[in-house]
Design a protein around this motif. Structure first.
Motif, PDB file in Angstrom:
ATOM      1  N   LEU A 188     -19.169  71.697  55.388  1.00  0.00           N
ATOM      2  CA  LEU A 188     -18.692  73.055  55.099  1.00  0.00           C
ATOM      3  C   LEU A 188     -17.738  73.044  53.905  1.00  0.00           C
ATOM      4  O   LEU A 188     -16.902  72.149  53.769  1.00  0.00           O
ATOM      5  N   ALA A 189     -17.835  74.076  53.080  1.00  0.00           N
ATOM      6  CA  ALA A 189     -16.983  74.221  51.883  1.00  0.00           C
ATOM      7  C   ALA A 189     -15.638  74.818  52.284  1.00  0.00           C
ATOM      8  O   ALA A 189     -15.345  75.976  52.001  1.00  0.00           O
ATOM      9  N   ARG A 190     -14.834  74.005  52.954  1.00  0.00           N
ATOM     10  CA  ARG A 190     -13.520  74.461  53.410  1.00  0.00           C
ATOM     11  C   ARG A 190     -12.452  74.120  52.392  1.00  0.00           C
ATOM     12  O   ARG A 190     -12.537  73.124  51.693  1.00  0.00           O
ATOM     13  N   LEU A 191     -11.430  74.971  52.352  1.00  0.00           N
ATOM     14  CA  LEU A 191     -10.250  74.720  51.534  1.00  0.00           C
ATOM     15  C   LEU A 191      -9.056  74.525  52.456  1.00  0.00           C
ATOM     16  O   LEU A 191      -9.030  75.077  53.568  1.00  0.00           O
ATOM     17  N   PRO A 192      -8.043  73.789  52.014  1.00  0.00           N
ATOM     18  CA  PRO A 192      -6.880  73.528  52.878  1.00  0.00           C
ATOM     19  C   PRO A 192      -6.205  74.793  53.410  1.00  0.00           C
ATOM     20  O   PRO A 192      -5.697  74.780  54.524  1.00  0.00           O
ATOM     21  N   GLY A 193      -6.220  75.883  52.665  1.00  0.00           N
ATOM     22  CA  GLY A 193      -5.549  77.098  53.108  1.00  0.00           C
ATOM     23  C   GLY A 193      -6.369  77.994  54.019  1.00  0.00           C
ATOM     24  O   GLY A 193      -5.877  79.024  54.490  1.00  0.00           O
ATOM     25  N   ASP A 194      -7.622  77.631  54.291  1.00  0.00           N
ATOM     26  CA  ASP A 194      -8.466  78.459  55.161  1.00  0.00           C
ATOM     27  C   ASP A 194      -7.931  78.443  56.584  1.00  0.00           C
ATOM     28  O   ASP A 194      -7.556  77.389  57.100  1.00  0.00           O
ATOM     29  N   ALA A 195      -7.924  79.586  57.200  1.00  0.00           N
ATOM     30  CA  ALA A 195      -7.490  79.682  58.594  1.00  0.00           C
ATOM     31  C   ALA A 195      -8.531  79.057  59.513  1.00  0.00           C
ATOM     32  O   ALA A 195      -9.734  79.193  59.291  1.00  0.00           O
ATOM     33  N   VAL A 196      -8.047  78.371  60.544  1.00  0.00           N
ATOM     34  CA  VAL A 196      -8.896  77.842  61.606  1.00  0.00           C
ATOM     35  C   VAL A 196      -8.325  78.364  62.908  1.00  0.00           C
ATOM     36  O   VAL A 196      -7.144  78.182  63.200  1.00  0.00           O
ATOM     37  N   ILE A 197      -9.157  79.050  63.673  1.00  0.00           N
ATOM     38  CA  ILE A 197      -8.723  79.620  64.945  1.00  0.00           C
ATOM     39  C   ILE A 197      -9.535  78.971  66.054  1.00  0.00           C
ATOM     40  O   ILE A 197     -10.766  79.017  66.038  1.00  0.00           O
ATOM     41  N   GLU A 198      -8.836  78.349  66.990  1.00  0.00           N
ATOM     42  CA  GLU A 198      -9.501  77.699  68.116  1.00  0.00           C
ATOM     43  C   GLU A 198      -9.754  78.704  69.234  1.00  0.00           C
ATOM     44  O   GLU A 198      -8.985  79.641  69.425  1.00  0.00           O
ATOM     45  N   LYS A 199     -10.825  78.453  69.964  1.00  0.00           N
ATOM     46  CA  LYS A 199     -11.160  79.288  71.108  1.00  0.00           C
ATOM     47  C   LYS A 199     -11.736  78.429  72.219  1.00  0.00           C
ATOM     48  O   LYS A 199     -12.161  77.302  71.980  1.00  0.00           O
ATOM     49  N   GLU A 200     -11.752  78.993  73.419  1.00  0.00           N
ATOM     50  CA  GLU A 200     -12.302  78.282  74.572  1.00  0.00           C
ATOM     51  C   GLU A 200     -13.380  79.093  75.280  1.00  0.00           C
ATOM     52  O   GLU A 200     -13.843  78.704  76.342  1.00  0.00           O
ATOM     53  N   ALA A 201     -13.775  80.208  74.702  1.00  0.00           N
ATOM     54  CA  ALA A 201     -14.798  81.071  75.296  1.00  0.00           C
ATOM     55  C   ALA A 201     -15.789  81.474  74.214  1.00  0.00           C
ATOM     56  O   ALA A 201     -15.535  81.281  73.021  1.00  0.00           O
ATOM     57  N   ALA A 202     -16.896  82.070  74.606  1.00  0.00           N
ATOM     58  CA  ALA A 202     -17.892  82.508  73.633  1.00  0.00           C
ATOM     59  C   ALA A 202     -17.340  83.593  72.711  1.00  0.00           C
ATOM     60  O   ALA A 202     -17.736  83.694  71.558  1.00  0.00           O
ATOM     61  N   ASP A 203     -16.407  84.374  73.203  1.00  0.00           N
ATOM     62  CA  ASP A 203     -15.798  85.477  72.466  1.00  0.00           C
ATOM     63  C   ASP A 203     -14.666  84.953  71.586  1.00  0.00           C
ATOM     64  O   ASP A 203     -13.657  84.467  72.086  1.00  0.00           O
ATOM     65  N   SER A 204     -14.831  85.062  70.273  1.00  0.00           N
ATOM     66  CA  SER A 204     -13.811  84.552  69.341  1.00  0.00           C
ATOM     67  C   SER A 204     -12.497  85.314  69.416  1.00  0.00           C
ATOM     68  O   SER A 204     -11.487  84.848  68.891  1.00  0.00           O
ATOM     69  N   PHE A 205     -12.488  86.475  70.061  1.00  0.00           N
ATOM     70  CA  PHE A 205     -11.269  87.283  70.193  1.00  0.00           C
ATOM     71  C   PHE A 205     -10.508  86.992  71.491  1.00  0.00           C
ATOM     72  O   PHE A 205      -9.313  87.232  71.565  1.00  0.00           O
ATOM     73  N   LEU A 206     -11.205  86.499  72.506  1.00  0.00           N
ATOM     74  CA  LEU A 206     -10.618  86.333  73.831  1.00  0.00           C
ATOM     75  C   LEU A 206      -9.562  85.225  73.840  1.00  0.00           C
ATOM     76  O   LEU A 206      -9.866  84.062  73.558  1.00  0.00           O
ATOM     77  N   ASN A 207      -8.330  85.608  74.155  1.00  0.00           N
ATOM     78  CA  ASN A 207      -7.207  84.662  74.255  1.00  0.00           C
ATOM     79  C   ASN A 207      -7.002  83.833  72.991  1.00  0.00           C
ATOM     80  O   ASN A 207      -6.652  82.650  73.060  1.00  0.00           O
ATOM     81  N   THR A 208      -7.256  84.457  71.836  1.00  0.00           N
ATOM     82  CA  THR A 208      -7.008  83.781  70.557  1.00  0.00           C
ATOM     83  C   THR A 208      -6.140  84.702  69.693  1.00  0.00           C
ATOM     84  O   THR A 208      -5.902  85.857  70.029  1.00  0.00           O
ATOM     85  N   ALA A 209      -5.730  84.181  68.562  1.00  0.00           N
ATOM     86  CA  ALA A 209      -4.923  84.950  67.605  1.00  0.00           C
ATOM     87  C   ALA A 209      -5.788  85.678  66.579  1.00  0.00           C
ATOM     88  O   ALA A 209      -5.256  86.254  65.629  1.00  0.00           O
ATOM     89  N   LEU A 210      -7.107  85.679  66.763  1.00  0.00           N
ATOM     90  CA  LEU A 210      -7.990  86.256  65.751  1.00  0.00           C
ATOM     91  C   LEU A 210      -7.692  87.722  65.463  1.00  0.00           C
ATOM     92  O   LEU A 210      -7.529  88.112  64.299  1.00  0.00           O
ATOM     93  N   GLY A 211      -7.620  88.556  66.483  1.00  0.00           N
ATOM     94  CA  GLY A 211      -7.363  89.982  66.271  1.00  0.00           C
ATOM     95  C   GLY A 211      -6.063  90.230  65.536  1.00  0.00           C
ATOM     96  O   GLY A 211      -6.007  91.023  64.584  1.00  0.00           O
TER      97      GLY A 211
END
Length: 180
Positions: free
Chosen positions: A70-93
């Motif tokens: 993947l063409a990632r840059l050091p400043g790109d955000a990475v958000i971890e999740k534990e469910a299929a929903d990327s919004f559930l119990n994450t900081a994404l929203g």
């Protein structure tokens, strides 16, 4: 920064290159990298979503790592999740709110699980969602091939009844044309 962000969902080494391998893994990686480059040219945030599962994708394991291609840059955000929903119990929203994001471009893995769930949730939250038809993938399942699942979801998403902003599915070439 624009009001659009790209979410690259769960494109992790073990999910793509592990057995069984993802359908069209190399082609999807190439499309995602082209999509990432387009997002950057347009001034859009690029956000990587990374799934964690203590049994199958433990943090720090080789399989858990975002795909090294993947063409990632050091400043790109990475958000971890534990469910299929990327919004559930994450900081994404909250993160999207701080950036003023209203529109989402989406791609990644698995079309029939985490991509699908995130597409539906994002639309339900009022985001204008554009799924890149050739930048998401799955694996063969007992009842359908990965290619069939991708084709089915590319048809399904724009046909869902979603109030407000519709879900669009566009091939990468058409998105390039719109973004020129």
């Amino acid at each position: 920064m624009s009001n659009t962000a790209l979410l690259v969902i769960d494109f992790q080494y073990g999910l793509i290159d592990g057995e069984p391998q993802a359908t069209r893994g190399a082609a999807t990686l190439a499309a995602l990298n082209e999509l990432i480059a387009l997002a950057r040219r347009c001034g859009h945030a690029v956000i990587f979503i990374q799934h964690h599962d203590a049994d199958d994708l433990p943090r720090g394991s080789a399989g858990w790592q975002l795909h090294p291609g993947l063409a990632r840059l050091p400043g790109d955000a990475v958000i971890e999740k534990e469910a299929a929903d990327s919004f559930l119990n994450t900081a994404l929203g909250q993160y999207l709110d701080t950036l003023g994001v209203e529109n989402l471009w989406l791609g990644g893995y698995a079309s029939d699980f985490c991509v699908d769930t995130t597409v539906r949730r994002a639309a339900s939250l009022g985001y204008a969602v554009t799924v890149i038809a050739d930048a998401h993938t799955s694996k063969d399942r007992p009842h359908a091939s990965g290619a069939t699942l991708v084709a089915h979801l590319n048809w399904l998403w724009p046909n869902l009844a979603v109030p407000g902003n519709a879900i669009r599915v566009l091939p990468l070439a058409q998105l390039h044309g719109e973004s020129a």
